[in-house]
Each structure stands twice: as C-alpha cells, then as structure tokens.
Design a protein around this motif. Structure first.
Motif, mmCIF file in Angstrom:
data_model
loop_
_atom_site.group_PDB
_atom_site.id
_atom_site.type_symbol
_atom_site.label_atom_id
_atom_site.label_comp_id
_atom_site.label_asym_id
_atom_site.label_seq_id
_atom_site.Cartn_x
_atom_site.Cartn_y
_atom_site.Cartn_z
ATOM 1 N N ILE A 144 48.570 -6.938 11.685
ATOM 2 C CA ILE A 144 47.738 -5.945 11.002
ATOM 3 C C ILE A 144 47.224 -6.473 9.669
ATOM 4 C CG2 ILE A 144 49.733 -4.784 9.944
ATOM 5 C CD1 ILE A 144 46.440 -3.166 11.175
ATOM 6 N N ASN A 145 47.990 -7.390 9.051
ATOM 7 C CA ASN A 145 47.543 -7.923 7.769
ATOM 8 C C ASN A 145 46.241 -8.702 7.910
ATOM 9 O OD1 ASN A 145 49.796 -6.810 6.556
ATOM 10 N ND2 ASN A 145 51.024 -8.670 6.838
ATOM 11 N N ARG B 82 43.427 -6.192 8.381
ATOM 12 C CA ARG B 82 43.065 -5.473 7.154
ATOM 13 C C ARG B 82 42.221 -6.314 6.213
ATOM 14 N NH1 ARG B 82 48.881 -2.849 6.494
ATOM 15 N NH2 ARG B 82 48.585 -0.896 7.587
ATOM 16 N N GLN B 83 42.397 -7.649 6.283
ATOM 17 C CA GLN B 83 41.557 -8.509 5.447
ATOM 18 C C GLN B 83 40.088 -8.340 5.778
ATOM 19 O OE1 GLN B 83 42.843 -12.614 5.812
ATOM 20 N NE2 GLN B 83 44.979 -11.959 5.769
ATOM 21 N N MET C 232 39.004 -1.570 1.763
ATOM 22 C CA MET C 232 39.201 -0.129 1.577
ATOM 23 C C MET C 232 39.113 0.220 0.099
ATOM 24 S SD MET C 232 41.632 2.462 3.359
ATOM 25 C CE MET C 232 41.573 4.197 3.005
ATOM 26 N N PHE D 150 45.584 -2.739 -9.952
ATOM 27 C CA PHE D 150 46.933 -3.106 -10.356
ATOM 28 C C PHE D 150 46.995 -3.159 -11.881
ATOM 29 C CE2 PHE D 150 46.214 -5.564 -6.277
ATOM 30 C CZ PHE D 150 46.665 -4.527 -5.489
ATOM 31 N N LEU E 90 44.139 -12.059 -6.691
ATOM 32 C CA LEU E 90 45.508 -12.041 -6.157
ATOM 33 C C LEU E 90 45.542 -12.211 -4.637
ATOM 34 C CD1 LEU E 90 48.603 -11.503 -6.604
ATOM 35 C CD2 LEU E 90 48.111 -9.124 -6.071
ATOM 36 N N ALA E 91 44.825 -11.324 -3.933
ATOM 37 C CA ALA E 91 44.902 -11.360 -2.467
ATOM 38 C C ALA E 91 44.342 -12.658 -1.880
ATOM 39 C CB ALA E 91 44.215 -10.134 -1.873
ATOM 40 N N GLU F 89 46.891 -15.443 -2.623
ATOM 41 C CA GLU F 89 48.153 -15.272 -1.911
ATOM 42 C C GLU F 89 47.981 -15.492 -0.407
ATOM 43 O OE1 GLU F 89 51.235 -14.891 -2.864
ATOM 44 O OE2 GLU F 89 50.623 -15.023 -4.959
ATOM 45 N N LEU F 90 46.836 -15.077 0.111
ATOM 46 C CA LEU F 90 46.593 -15.215 1.544
ATOM 47 C C LEU F 90 46.053 -16.604 1.887
ATOM 48 C CD1 LEU F 90 44.970 -11.711 2.049
ATOM 49 C CD2 LEU F 90 47.217 -12.418 2.854
ATOM 50 N N ARG G 156 37.001 -5.925 -5.556
ATOM 51 C CA ARG G 156 38.280 -6.487 -5.115
ATOM 52 C C ARG G 156 38.335 -6.576 -3.590
ATOM 53 N NH1 ARG G 156 43.764 -3.365 -6.655
ATOM 54 N NH2 ARG G 156 42.873 -1.849 -5.232
ATOM 55 N N SER G 157 37.830 -5.555 -2.919
ATOM 56 C CA SER G 157 37.791 -5.599 -1.458
ATOM 57 C C SER G 157 36.820 -6.657 -0.968
ATOM 58 C CB SER G 157 37.355 -4.243 -0.892
ATOM 59 O OG SER G 157 38.295 -3.266 -1.201
ATOM 60 N N LEU H 291 37.481 -10.541 -0.101
ATOM 61 C CA LEU H 291 37.988 -11.041 1.174
ATOM 62 C C LEU H 291 36.882 -11.139 2.223
ATOM 63 C CD1 LEU H 291 41.276 -8.939 1.203
ATOM 64 C CD2 LEU H 291 41.061 -11.359 0.691
ATOM 65 N N GLN I 55 49.608 2.071 -4.998
ATOM 66 C CA GLN I 55 49.729 0.647 -5.305
ATOM 67 C C GLN I 55 50.118 -0.142 -4.059
ATOM 68 O OE1 GLN I 55 49.380 -1.060 -8.505
ATOM 69 N NE2 GLN I 55 48.158 0.773 -8.756
ATOM 70 N N GLY J 151 45.424 -6.785 2.909
ATOM 71 C CA GLY J 151 45.960 -7.733 3.879
ATOM 72 C C GLY J 151 47.253 -8.397 3.429
ATOM 73 N N LEU J 152 47.781 -7.997 2.273
ATOM 74 C CA LEU J 152 49.072 -8.551 1.845
ATOM 75 C C LEU J 152 50.184 -7.876 2.638
ATOM 76 C CD1 LEU J 152 48.450 -8.430 -2.014
ATOM 77 C CD2 LEU J 152 48.446 -10.470 -0.585
#
Lengths: 240, 242
Positions: free
Chosen positions: A72-73, A76-77, A81, A89, A100-101, A104-105, A149-150, A153, B140, B148-149
């Motif tokens: 699912i991750n 979602r990328q 949303m 954050f 961040l995303a 990290e991804l 931010r969305s 990705l 959060q 996607g995290l």
C-alpha cells in the motif's frame, strides 16, 4: 485510473458508505459534494485506504489495493492526499516537510529533492519560506505547501479532503488557484469540497452524496442547473 | 574549644580521617553509573514497549488478522504483563528477587542493579512515551502514511520526535525518581552513595554529618537536572513559534 466496486464502510453499527460503485478516468476532475455526514470524506479516504473498507474493492491502475499482500505504501506514493487541516509536520522546516518522503523512500537524492522542492515552491510563490517552520505560515500558505508536499512524489492522482474548509475566507482563493493550475495541467483529481464555484468551474463531473450513497451525478451544468434528485435540489437550495 | 572548633574536629573525624570521604566519592561514582546505564536501558525498553502498545491499539481488530497481527497481539500481551508486574511491585522487592533469585549466579552487583532499575524504569518510561505518542494529532500519522511512508518510518521521523518533545519534562522527572530510587542498592551490598554515607555512620557512630552530606549531594544533582530541564523547556518553547 481508479475504480471502486461495491464499497461499503461501517463504523460499528453505523453504515457510512453503502455499496458505492464509481470509476474515475485519467484526467477527470471529480468533485464530491453533499451534506456533512454523508460519507464524502470517508469515500475519499477509502480510495487510498486511510480508511479500510468493510467490503468491496478499490482498483487503482489495474491493482486491487484491498487485496492482501499489496504494498500500500507504493500505491500511496502515486496518490497524493491533501487534508482539511493541512497536517504539515510542525517540527520540520518547509524544505524538510517537502523532501522527507522522497528522500526516505529513496526516490531522490537530497540535492535533487531540494532542487525539486524549490522548483515547486516557486510555482506557488513560497520559495522564500523554504527555511521557516509551518507554525509561521498562514493557513493558505500551509495548504499550498501541503499540496506541494504531495506533488513531490509526482503522483498520478490527487485526493483533496475539504482543502479549504479550515481556511479564513480571504485565503480560500489562493489555494483554489493552485488546484486550478493543477487541473489545467491535466492532473486526475477527486475533490471533496463545499466550494460550489470551484466545482462549477473545474469539475468534469460532480457527484452528490447523501446518507452513504451517490444519489446523483453529472456535469456541473446538469447538477447545478437541473438537478433531478429531490435531495440534491434540497441541498443545493441551501448552499447556493 | 568553641562550637566551630568542635564542628571542625567532628567533620575531620567523619570525613578526612582514614580517608572516609572516599566512601562517599566511590559511592557517588556507583550511583552515577547505575543511574546512567539504567536510564539508557529504561529509555530503550520504554520506546519499544510504547511503540508496540500504540501500534497494537491503533490497528483495529481487522488490521490484526494474519501472521503480523498475531505477532503484534502476542507482543502486546507480554508488554502488558511486563507493565502490570513491574508497576505493581516495589522496586526493592524486584532488586532482591533479581539478586537472590534470577541473577543469583552473577557476582557483578552493578550489573544486577543496572538491569533491575533499567527494567523498572522502562515500565514508567513506556507509559510516558505512550501518552506522548497519543498526544500527537492522528493527522500526522495519516499525512506520513499518505506520502507512502511505512508505519515504522512515520513513527520514527514524524511522531516520535514530536512526542519526545512533549514528554521531556515527564522524562526528566522519571530520571530524578530513578536517581533517588537507586539508593536501595545497599540492600544487595552494593556500595552506592547512600550506602557510603551509612558506612561512615557505622564506623564513626556519628550519623548527622555523613547522612546530611549524602542528602545534599542528591539534592544538588536533582537541582541541576531541574535547572537543565527548565532551560531545555524554554528552548523548546521558543522553537514552537519560530
């Protein structure tokens, strides 16, 4: 792009969504309207499984994402949303919020992510805010950052859950402006909103939801100009 | 000889003669080592237990189906037993049990004390962290997941940093409690600060000066941490409206 089949969602005894069937094609801008408690947000949140459907399937890009073993991750990328309350954050700078995303991804290196973030911030005229914290921004600025931010990705589709409902009236325009730009660039969008003007102007299709069902749908002209369903007429007479 | 002169002789007798002050210094060293290591152990245990407990509580019944869900349920069960037992029995009893029963074969008293107090403190730290994690708006977690995290990454990068900031005062408080709690080390024959003072009392038959000295040392350490916490809190508050 996304197909929903026989979707049901209950919270305990309370049935929020009842047998929803819907297909959103690439490039469509679907606006979902309806009274509060009608299940609009839950429907939207089921599309990226932030809400686990009680029954039914959600098929995104050919994959049934309700099946076990689906990552699912990764899905979602590809589905950005945007939330009513922004959900930036607060402990990270704007730049860190954006990067961040992707970092990290492992979708981008730090440098590349920073570059992309600056490029997108420029598009929404917020590049000078890169090193500040969310707490210093206005609501409208926060929401524009949340959209960006969305976008970091490079999603195939964007979900908007009442993106302007928590904003002071004078800030609604700047957020809708960014959304209109996105729409013009061909993004597939599903938007839950109370902004009827936006629905009229941008939507390729409007869904009217009430009591967990899609009661009526059509082009903005049809829905706003000549609604057939009694509940739709009643709702529109109250909000227009 | 006046009062001051008497006092001076008494202090020299209690602390200087036969280098008795070394009992206090060496004891302080043991107390510091036990407290610091137990603190680290407690923090590690606390974070792990808190994350397991919240992960379990946040995934609904449905999310707990399958192998992963079963493992989580089992882990959660052990965490709850741990919290109940540790918080439900006196640290003193735990220390004695550890020394005379569970680790009876060990001759390393410092190790026994560190393990006991670390495991003990971990239970309290876990509940502190759990309340910290729960205090973070659920939006959060949703925002992190929608990008996607994974659950773990979101926890690590988004939830925990904010939670730690919220519970810092409570954590410092727990640290102070832990420091003072280590004063029962003497019961397993470990010569900590309290015990050091008590040995001097036994040797000199003079109770007031050594015990007062011990109390003062604890007080100074605690006051230092309280001051440090005050500074830290002020700094964190500043960052709130940067």
């Amino acid at each position: 792009m996304i197909t929903v089949k026989n979707l049901c969602k209950s919270f305990g005894e309370h049935e929020v969504l009842i047998d929803i069937n819907e297909h959103i094609a690439p490039g469509e801008k679907v606006v979902i309207i309806g009274p509060s408690g009608s299940g609009k947000s839950t429907f939207l949140r089921c599309m990226n499984l932030l809400e686990q459907p009680t029954k039914g399937q959600v098929i995104f890009d050919g994959t049934d994402i309700t099946e076990k073993g689906v990552n699912i991750n990764e899905i979602r990328q590809q589905m950005g949303m945007v939330f009513q309350h922004f959900n930036l954050f607060p402990h990270l700078t704007i730049m860190e919020n954006l990067t961040l995303a992707p970092i990290e991804l492992k979708l981008m290196g730090r440098e590349q992510a920073n570059e992309e973030a600056l490029r997108l911030l420029n598009l929404v005229n917020l590049s000078e805010k890169a090193d500040t914290y969310p707490g210093q921004l206005s609501g409208g600025q926060k929401q524009r950052i949340a959209i960006v931010r969305s976008l970091m990705l490079k999603p195939k589709m964007m979900l908007f859950d009442e993106p302007t409902s928590a904003l002071d009236p004078e800030m609604v325009g700047e957020v809708l402006g960014v959304m209109k730009d996105l729409a013009r660039d061909g993004m597939t969008m599903a938007v839950v909103t109370h902004e009827m003007g936006f629905a009229r102007e941008v939507a390729t299709r409007v869904l009217f939801m009430d009591e967990g069902r899609i009661r009526e749908q059509g082009t903005p002209e049809q829905i706003f100009g000549n609604p057939q369903n009694e509940r739709t007429q009643e709702f529109l007479s109250k909000v227009l | 000889m006046g009062f001051l002169g008497e006092l001076k002789e008494r202090l020299i007798f209690d602390f200087i003669e036969k280098q008795r002050y070394l009992y206090i210094l060496k004891g302080l060293r043991v107390t510091a080592i036990v407290t610091l290591l137990a603190l680290v152990l407690g923090l590690v245990i606390g974070v792990v237990v808190a994350v397991i407990r919240t992960a379990h509580d946040q995934t609904g019944e449905k999310g707990r189906q399958g192998a992963g869900g079963f493992v989580l349920s089992v882990l959660n069960f052990f965490c709850r037993v741990y919290l109940t037992v540790i918080r439900g029995t006196p640290a003193m009893v735990q220390l004695l049990l550890m020394f005379f029963v569970f680790l009876a074969s060990s001759t390393n008293k410092v190790l026994v004390a560190v393990l006991t107090f670390g495991i003990n403190s971990g239970a309290y730290v876990a509940e502190i962290f759990r309340s910290g994690i729960m205090s973070i708006d659920k939006g959060q977690m949703e925002a992190g997941r929608s990008l996607g995290l994974g659950y773990g990454k979101t926890m690590q990068k988004i939830i925990l940093p904010q939670a730690v900031k919220n519970v810092l005062p409570a954590l410092v408080n727990e640290m102070i409690t832990l420091l003072k709690e280590t004063s029962i080390c003497g019961y397993i024959g470990l010569n900590d600060l309290t015990r050091g003072g008590d040995i001097i009392r036994g040797n000199t038959f003079d109770a007031l000066p050594p015990l007062l000295a011990v109390a003062a040392i604890y007080l100074v350490i605690v006051m230092f941490f309280t001051w440090l916490m005050g500074r830290l809190e002020r700094r964190l508050r500043e960052s709130d409206n940067r």
